[in-house]
Design a protein around this motif. Structure first.
Motif, PDB file in Angstrom:
ATOM      1  N   ARG A 195      44.158  14.131  74.887  1.00  0.00           N
ATOM      2  CA  ARG A 195      44.287  15.338  74.171  1.00  0.00           C
ATOM      3  C   ARG A 195      45.484  15.170  72.972  1.00  0.00           C
ATOM      4  NH1 ARG A 195      42.353  18.528  78.481  1.00  0.00           N
ATOM      5  NH2 ARG A 195      44.630  19.025  79.148  1.00  0.00           N
ATOM      6  N   LEU A 250      41.723  21.759  72.991  1.00  0.00           N
ATOM      7  CA  LEU A 250      42.653  21.743  71.833  1.00  0.00           C
ATOM      8  C   LEU A 250      42.649  23.062  70.836  1.00  0.00           C
ATOM      9  CD1 LEU A 250      42.846  18.140  71.076  1.00  0.00           C
ATOM     10  CD2 LEU A 250      45.052  19.414  71.833  1.00  0.00           C
ATOM     11  N   LEU A 271      45.359  24.821  68.671  1.00  0.00           N
ATOM     12  CA  LEU A 271      46.155  23.771  67.814  1.00  0.00           C
ATOM     13  C   LEU A 271      45.103  23.303  66.726  1.00  0.00           C
ATOM     14  CD1 LEU A 271      47.518  21.997  70.859  1.00  0.00           C
ATOM     15  CD2 LEU A 271      48.850  22.733  69.091  1.00  0.00           C
ATOM     16  N   ILE A 272      43.879  23.173  67.091  1.00  0.00           N
ATOM     17  CA  ILE A 272      42.829  23.220  65.836  1.00  0.00           C
ATOM     18  C   ILE A 272      41.829  24.006  65.720  1.00  0.00           C
ATOM     19  CG2 ILE A 272      43.381  20.273  66.276  1.00  0.00           C
ATOM     20  CD1 ILE A 272      40.507  20.233  67.882  1.00  0.00           C
ATOM     21  N   TYR A 325      44.712  15.074  68.964  1.00  0.00           N
ATOM     22  CA  TYR A 325      45.416  15.775  67.989  1.00  0.00           C
ATOM     23  C   TYR A 325      46.513  14.971  67.122  1.00  0.00           C
ATOM     24  CZ  TYR A 325      48.787  19.289  66.405  1.00  0.00           C
ATOM     25  OH  TYR A 325      49.450  20.344  65.355  1.00  0.00           O
ATOM     26  N   ALA A 381      43.831  20.281  62.006  1.00  0.00           N
ATOM     27  CA  ALA A 381      45.093  21.047  62.515  1.00  0.00           C
ATOM     28  C   ALA A 381      45.447  22.521  62.109  1.00  0.00           C
ATOM     29  CB  ALA A 381      46.063  20.134  62.845  1.00  0.00           C
TER      30      ALA A 381
END
Length: 119
Positions: free
Chosen positions: A50, A86, A91-92, A54, A105
């Motif tokens: 991950r 994620l 985060l995304i 990311y 992102a």
């Protein structure tokens, strides 16, 4: 009469106790909600796959097509699983366009890490 140099023990007895101790704990403390949010963020990034995904998505200028996310050492279904984690951590984000999914992102999401006290 010659003056004698004080011993370490004598110096310790003279010094104030507060001067001998390390500084106390920081007055900045995370709330339960902040700690939960940071824990989820850190859990999402704690997995090497991950973290690689990311960094690839966040390092891109704009969006990344899922077709361009290859060679991370795991199968495509596993990549999808990690991308989902994620996304769940915030985060995304992504958008489906035809048969492809594009990822990007979320700006500022890692700013939560600034809430952690520094040594």
């Amino acid at each position: 009469m010659t003056a004698t140099k004080p011993t370490n023990r004598q110096l310790l007895q003279i010094a104030e106790p507060a001067a001998l101790c390390a500084p106390g704990p920081s007055t900045v403390e995370l709330s339960a909600v902040e700690a939960d949010g940071l824990a989820g963020l850190l859990k999402a990034l704690a997995d090497p796959v991950r973290l690689r995904l990311y960094s690839r998505i966040a390092g891109a200028a704009g969006e990344v097509c899922v077709c361009d996310i290859q060679d991370v050492g795991v199968s495509q279904p596993t990549v999808s699983h990690h991308l989902r984690k994620l996304r769940d951590a915030g985060l995304i984000d992504c958008e489906r366009r035809g048969t492809w999914v594009y990822y990007w992102a979320i700006p500022g999401r890692l700013d939560l890490l600034d809430q952690l006290p520094r040594p």
